[in-house]
Scaffold this active site. Structure first.
Site, PDB file in Angstrom:
ATOM      1  N   LEU A 254      -7.891   6.205  -1.302  1.00 32.40           N
ATOM      2  CA  LEU A 254      -7.893   5.414  -0.070  1.00 32.40           C
ATOM      3  C   LEU A 254      -7.144   6.080   1.115  1.00 32.40           C
ATOM      4  CD1 LEU A 254      -8.859   2.567   0.770  1.00 32.40           C
ATOM      5  CD2 LEU A 254      -6.585   1.604   0.205  1.00 32.40           C
TER       6      LEU A 254
ATOM      7  N   ARG B  35      12.777  -4.553 -13.025  1.00 33.62           N
ATOM      8  CA  ARG B  35      14.432  -4.096 -12.659  1.00 33.62           C
ATOM      9  C   ARG B  35      14.379  -3.547 -11.286  1.00 33.62           C
ATOM     10  NH1 ARG B  35      13.435  -3.389 -17.740  1.00 33.62           N
ATOM     11  NH2 ARG B  35      14.770  -4.760 -19.284  1.00 33.62           N
TER      12      ARG B  35
ATOM     13  N   HIS C  61      -7.097  -2.701   0.462  1.00 34.72           N
ATOM     14  CA  HIS C  61      -5.650  -1.960   0.432  1.00 34.72           C
ATOM     15  C   HIS C  61      -4.580  -2.919  -0.536  1.00 34.72           C
ATOM     16  CE1 HIS C  61      -6.469   0.741   3.846  1.00 34.72           C
ATOM     17  NE2 HIS C  61      -5.722   1.355   3.436  1.00 34.72           N
TER      18      HIS C  61
ATOM     19  N   ASN D 253       0.873  -1.142  -0.009  1.00 29.71           N
ATOM     20  CA  ASN D 253       0.036   0.179   0.189  1.00 29.71           C
ATOM     21  C   ASN D 253       0.867   1.211   0.145  1.00 29.71           C
ATOM     22  OD1 ASN D 253      -2.544   1.243   0.105  1.00 29.71           O
ATOM     23  ND2 ASN D 253      -2.078   1.824   2.211  1.00 29.71           N
ATOM     24  N   ALA D 254       0.735   1.887  -0.865  1.00 29.59           N
ATOM     25  CA  ALA D 254       1.096   3.555  -1.015  1.00 29.59           C
ATOM     26  C   ALA D 254       2.914   3.385  -1.107  1.00 29.59           C
ATOM     27  CB  ALA D 254       0.946   4.381   0.209  1.00 29.59           C
TER      28      ALA D 254
ATOM     29  N   ASP E 288      -5.196  -1.041  10.322  1.00 27.38           N
ATOM     30  CA  ASP E 288      -5.253   0.431   9.664  1.00 27.38           C
ATOM     31  C   ASP E 288      -6.399   0.967  10.056  1.00 27.38           C
ATOM     32  OD1 ASP E 288      -4.155   2.506   8.674  1.00 27.38           O
ATOM     33  OD2 ASP E 288      -4.645   2.483   6.809  1.00 27.38           O
TER      34      ASP E 288
ATOM     35  N   ASP F 211      -7.877  -6.190   4.252  1.00 28.36           N
ATOM     36  CA  ASP F 211      -9.402  -5.731   4.444  1.00 28.36           C
ATOM     37  C   ASP F 211     -10.236  -5.812   3.220  1.00 28.36           C
ATOM     38  OD1 ASP F 211      -8.193  -3.607   2.881  1.00 28.36           O
ATOM     39  OD2 ASP F 211      -8.906  -1.924   3.881  1.00 28.36           O
TER      40      ASP F 211
END
Length: 169
Positions: A90, A10, A34, A2-3, A57, A31
């Site tokens: 999100l 590569r 995510h 996530n994020a 989270d 969940d």
């Protein structure tokens, strides 16, 4: 996942390096929003129950009837089971730990015991607290959750041996 910079041909990015190094633990928000189910399954296969920690989270909407809150000046709203800001970015999770456990089992087909270990024992080990948390043994803190295995509903909880009322979910 996530994020983070994604895994690429590569460049493994943070997720790739974590999956490749057996010394490392990783947190996984199971969940259903995510992290894609295929990545949840792959992470479990590669790292196993002793290196993956289930993470909620969870944000303020969990356990609250209010479908929105402000976070650092941004309005975070619950839409379709997802917490978002703006159009559809999100912003956190609207899920309890027992829901993460249930969704993890559903996504992976893993035994419930593995998911419970990933929710309790593995985080305790990561934090260096295995001597007092994460298992039910003499001399350890008695944090317990009683739940209905069929519905995955929390029935009762105990923190340090004391019953919580209402149960903590």
């Amino acid at each position: 996942f996530n994020a983070m910079t994604p895994i690429a041909v590569r460049e493994p990015g943070p997720a790739g390096y974590t999956l490749d190094d057996n010394r490392l633990y990783c947190g996984l928000i199971a969940d259903g929003h995510h992290v894609h189910a295929a990545n949840v399954r792959a992470t479990y296969k590669l790292k196993g129950r002793d290196r993956v920690m289930l993470v909620t989270d969870a944000m303020p909407t969990v356990g609250s009837p209010q479908p929105w809150f402000n976070l650092q000046g941004m309005r975070i709203e619950l839409k379709g089971g997802r917490l978002v800001y703006g159009e559809d970015t999100l912003a956190g999770a609207h899920v309890t730990m027992i829901e993460c456990v249930a969704r993890f089992v559903q996504m992976t087909g893993a035994p419930l015991d593995d998911a419970l270990i990933m929710a309790a024992r593995t985080p305790a080990a990561f934090l260096g607290l295995s001597d007092r948390l994460g298992a039910l043994k003499p001399g350890m803190q008695a944090d317990l959750v009683a739940f209905d295995e069929r519905t995955m509903t929390v029935l009762e909880t105990w923190v340090a041996g004391e019953r919580s009322s209402p149960p903590i979910v």
